[in-house]
Design a protein around this motif. Structure first.
Motif, mmCIF file in Angstrom:
data_model
loop_
_atom_site.group_PDB
_atom_site.id
_atom_site.type_symbol
_atom_site.label_atom_id
_atom_site.label_comp_id
_atom_site.label_asym_id
_atom_site.label_seq_id
_atom_site.Cartn_x
_atom_site.Cartn_y
_atom_site.Cartn_z
ATOM 1 N N GLN A 177 0.857 -1.189 0.000
ATOM 2 C CA GLN A 177 0.000 0.000 0.000
ATOM 3 C C GLN A 177 0.889 1.234 0.000
ATOM 4 O O GLN A 177 1.847 1.313 0.763
ATOM 5 N N GLY A 178 0.570 2.178 -0.885
ATOM 6 C CA GLY A 178 1.348 3.410 -0.938
ATOM 7 C C GLY A 178 2.754 3.211 -1.440
ATOM 8 O O GLY A 178 3.683 3.899 -1.019
ATOM 9 N N SER A 179 2.949 2.290 -2.389
ATOM 10 C CA SER A 179 4.284 2.052 -2.940
ATOM 11 C C SER A 179 4.734 3.239 -3.787
ATOM 12 O O SER A 179 3.925 4.053 -4.238
ATOM 13 N N LEU A 180 6.037 3.304 -4.035
ATOM 14 C CA LEU A 180 6.592 4.367 -4.875
ATOM 15 C C LEU A 180 5.900 4.383 -6.238
ATOM 16 O O LEU A 180 5.642 5.452 -6.804
ATOM 17 N N GLU A 181 5.592 3.205 -6.759
ATOM 18 C CA GLU A 181 4.911 3.098 -8.051
ATOM 19 C C GLU A 181 3.574 3.826 -8.054
ATOM 20 O O GLU A 181 3.155 4.375 -9.084
ATOM 21 N N GLN A 182 2.895 3.848 -6.915
ATOM 22 C CA GLN A 182 1.584 4.487 -6.833
ATOM 23 C C GLN A 182 1.653 6.014 -6.857
ATOM 24 O O GLN A 182 0.617 6.686 -6.873
ATOM 25 N N TYR A 183 2.854 6.559 -6.880
ATOM 26 C CA TYR A 183 3.035 8.010 -6.938
ATOM 27 C C TYR A 183 3.843 8.467 -8.142
ATOM 28 O O TYR A 183 3.753 9.647 -8.519
ATOM 29 N N THR A 184 4.592 7.572 -8.760
ATOM 30 C CA THR A 184 5.531 8.028 -9.793
ATOM 31 C C THR A 184 5.377 7.314 -11.133
ATOM 32 O O THR A 184 6.112 7.629 -12.073
ATOM 33 N N SER A 185 4.451 6.385 -11.267
ATOM 34 C CA SER A 185 4.227 5.699 -12.540
ATOM 35 C C SER A 185 3.310 6.515 -13.444
ATOM 36 O O SER A 185 2.689 7.505 -13.013
ATOM 37 N N ILE A 186 3.216 6.101 -14.689
ATOM 38 C CA ILE A 186 2.285 6.749 -15.620
ATOM 39 C C ILE A 186 0.846 6.614 -15.116
ATOM 40 O O ILE A 186 0.064 7.580 -15.157
ATOM 41 N N LYS A 187 0.500 5.420 -14.625
ATOM 42 C CA LYS A 187 -0.852 5.226 -14.078
ATOM 43 C C LYS A 187 -1.120 6.179 -12.926
ATOM 44 O O LYS A 187 -2.219 6.736 -12.797
ATOM 45 N N ALA A 188 -0.128 6.368 -12.080
ATOM 46 C CA ALA A 188 -0.300 7.271 -10.940
ATOM 47 C C ALA A 188 -0.474 8.715 -11.399
ATOM 48 O O ALA A 188 -1.297 9.454 -10.847
ATOM 49 N N ILE A 189 0.281 9.108 -12.409
ATOM 50 C CA ILE A 189 0.165 10.473 -12.930
ATOM 51 C C ILE A 189 -1.232 10.699 -13.509
ATOM 52 O O ILE A 189 -1.846 11.756 -13.292
ATOM 53 N N ARG A 190 -1.739 9.714 -14.229
ATOM 54 C CA ARG A 190 -3.106 9.831 -14.755
ATOM 55 C C ARG A 190 -4.113 9.988 -13.628
ATOM 56 O O ARG A 190 -5.034 10.805 -13.696
ATOM 57 N N ARG A 191 -3.922 9.189 -12.583
ATOM 58 C CA ARG A 191 -4.858 9.238 -11.451
ATOM 59 C C ARG A 191 -4.778 10.574 -10.737
ATOM 60 O O ARG A 191 -5.796 11.148 -10.335
ATOM 61 N N ARG A 192 -3.571 11.110 -10.612
ATOM 62 C CA ARG A 192 -3.370 12.328 -9.843
ATOM 63 C C ARG A 192 -3.763 13.586 -10.605
ATOM 64 O O ARG A 192 -4.143 14.592 -9.989
ATOM 65 N N THR A 193 -3.659 13.545 -11.943
ATOM 66 C CA THR A 193 -3.861 14.776 -12.716
ATOM 67 C C THR A 193 -4.942 14.679 -13.784
ATOM 68 O O THR A 193 -5.402 15.706 -14.286
ATOM 69 N N GLY A 194 -5.297 13.451 -14.175
ATOM 70 C CA GLY A 194 -6.219 13.283 -15.291
ATOM 71 C C GLY A 194 -5.561 13.518 -16.637
ATOM 72 O O GLY A 194 -6.239 13.597 -17.668
ATOM 73 N N LYS A 195 -4.253 13.624 -16.655
ATOM 74 C CA LYS A 195 -3.515 13.903 -17.893
ATOM 75 C C LYS A 195 -2.414 12.870 -18.113
ATOM 76 O O LYS A 195 -1.998 12.175 -17.179
ATOM 77 N N GLU A 196 -1.937 12.810 -19.363
ATOM 78 C CA GLU A 196 -0.810 11.949 -19.689
ATOM 79 C C GLU A 196 0.499 12.679 -19.377
ATOM 80 O O GLU A 196 0.570 13.914 -19.489
ATOM 81 N N GLY A 219 8.887 15.393 -8.414
ATOM 82 C CA GLY A 219 10.299 15.297 -8.068
ATOM 83 C C GLY A 219 10.509 15.101 -6.583
ATOM 84 O O GLY A 219 11.388 14.329 -6.163
ATOM 85 N N ARG A 220 9.692 15.764 -5.780
ATOM 86 C CA ARG A 220 9.784 15.586 -4.325
ATOM 87 C C ARG A 220 9.484 14.143 -3.939
ATOM 88 O O ARG A 220 10.220 13.514 -3.172
ATOM 89 N N ASP A 221 8.382 13.591 -4.479
ATOM 90 C CA ASP A 221 8.000 12.217 -4.145
ATOM 91 C C ASP A 221 9.068 11.219 -4.582
ATOM 92 O O ASP A 221 9.419 10.293 -3.842
ATOM 93 N N LEU A 222 9.578 11.407 -5.792
ATOM 94 C CA LEU A 222 10.614 10.505 -6.287
ATOM 95 C C LEU A 222 11.879 10.622 -5.441
ATOM 96 O O LEU A 222 12.528 9.615 -5.119
ATOM 97 N N GLY A 223 12.213 11.841 -5.041
ATOM 98 C CA GLY A 223 13.380 12.043 -4.195
ATOM 99 C C GLY A 223 13.256 11.361 -2.849
ATOM 100 O O GLY A 223 14.226 10.790 -2.323
ATOM 101 N N ILE A 224 12.047 11.385 -2.277
ATOM 102 C CA ILE A 224 11.823 10.706 -0.994
ATOM 103 C C ILE A 224 12.066 9.203 -1.148
ATOM 104 O O ILE A 224 12.749 8.581 -0.327
ATOM 105 N N GLY A 225 11.524 8.620 -2.226
ATOM 106 C CA GLY A 225 11.723 7.195 -2.457
ATOM 107 C C GLY A 225 13.180 6.847 -2.696
ATOM 108 O O GLY A 225 13.699 5.863 -2.150
ATOM 109 N N LEU A 226 13.869 7.672 -3.477
ATOM 110 C CA LEU A 226 15.271 7.400 -3.782
ATOM 111 C C LEU A 226 16.165 7.540 -2.556
ATOM 112 O O LEU A 226 17.207 6.872 -2.456
#
Length: 299
Positions: A177-196, A219-226
């Motif tokens: 639950q709440g994996s990095l993928e759920q915030y930084t993948s293409i699917k996550a971007i679509r979910r978060r913004t409604g855009k590609e 970038g902030r989210d990805l930086g936290i994961g990295l």
């Protein structure tokens, strides 16, 4: 072996990409076919066989490498699971290919294949210790230690996109639950913004305030994961590939700032954050490299 050729295959949820390669990594011919839907193993396998016949009609190739969207076993024989493909559990894909095609075959996780390609011919070629993230439909990862791909004792190491970012975040198909993928993948971007991601990249280039704000947050989210990965592995470099990396220029500043804030200098001195260089062909190139390595081991 100087004049011989191999096939590299990148198996995805929507497309199967194939390339016929010479030993120096030159792609002599490529082909993309749609992944059958539903993408059950036997049907996908037959589509792969048909595509191999198209790309190698004169039977010039001597081995096959395949990248699959999930972990393979340590011997490169079995697709253990593919989260986004139905019924893909312990599929003996290498055995199937060898029995049907009559050539040595080897399989590996698709993100590991992309990492192998970048280590061979791309952004990772100068580094012995680096990690790669593929920011695509999902988020995959590859780890290189001492110049060698690290896959763990059973072949499934390096699932970097599945580490926890937010414990109460969206559910992941992995069961986390709440994996990095759920915030930084293409699917996550679509979910978060409604855009590609490509649309958001174009908007950012035009100076759109909302798009620029999104990429700062990304970038902030990805930086936290990295940050967690850097503390564990202290790599020389991090290579970012996949479709989202096309907007690297917009999310890199906040990514870098987050790393500088969260990671002690002793763990990040000299660290390079780099966009991948081989684009959508990386999976095929890495799979071809695997095929060459299998031939060398068996010779």
């Amino acid at each position: 072996m100087a004049d011989t050729q191999v096939i590299g295959i990148d198996l995805g949820g929507t497309a199967i990409k194939l390339g016929r390669f010479s030993q120096d990594g030159t792609c002599l011919q490529s082909l993309t076919v749609a992944t059958p839907q539903p993408a059950i193993p036997e049907v996908v396998f037959m589509a792969m066989v048909d595509a191999i016949a198209q790309i190698d009609p004169d039977n010039q190739t001597i081995a096959i490498g395949v990248g699959t969207p999930g972990p393979a076993d340590a011997k490169g024989r079995i697709a253990q699971i593919a989260i986004n493909l139905p019924q893909w559990v312990n599929v003996p894909l290498a055995d199937w290919l060898e029995a049907k095609i009559g050539k040595p075959a080897v399989i590996e996780n698709d993100a590991n294949c992309a990492g192998i390609a970048e280590a061979w011919l791309g952004a990772g070629r100068q580094y012995k210790n680096f990690i790669m993230l593929t920011l695509g439909t999902g988020v995959g990862g590859a780890i290189f230690l001492g110049g060698k791909l690290f896959v763990g004792h059973r072949g499934a190491a390096g699932e970097l996109g599945l580490i926890t970012l937010q414990p109460d975040g969206p559910m992941c198909k992995s069961g986390n639950q709440g994996s990095l993928e759920q915030y930084t993948s293409i699917k996550a971007i679509r979910r978060r913004t409604g855009k590609e991601p490509a649309e958001l990249g174009l908007l950012a280039k035009e100076g759109d305030v909302e798009a620029l704000a999104f990429w700062r947050e990304y970038g902030r989210d990805l930086g936290i994961g990295l940050s967690s990965l850097i503390y564990i592995l202290t790599p020389e470099a991090i290579v970012l590939g996949g479709g989202v990396s096309a907007s690297f220029e917009f999310f890199f500043p906040t990514l870098k700032a987050e790393l500088e804030k969260r990671v002690m200098y002793t763990s990040r001195t000299g660290l390079q954050i780099l966009p991948a260089e081989l684009g959508n062909s990386a999976g095929m190139v890495g799979a071809a490299k695997l095929a060459w390595e299998k031939l060398i081991r068996n010779s």
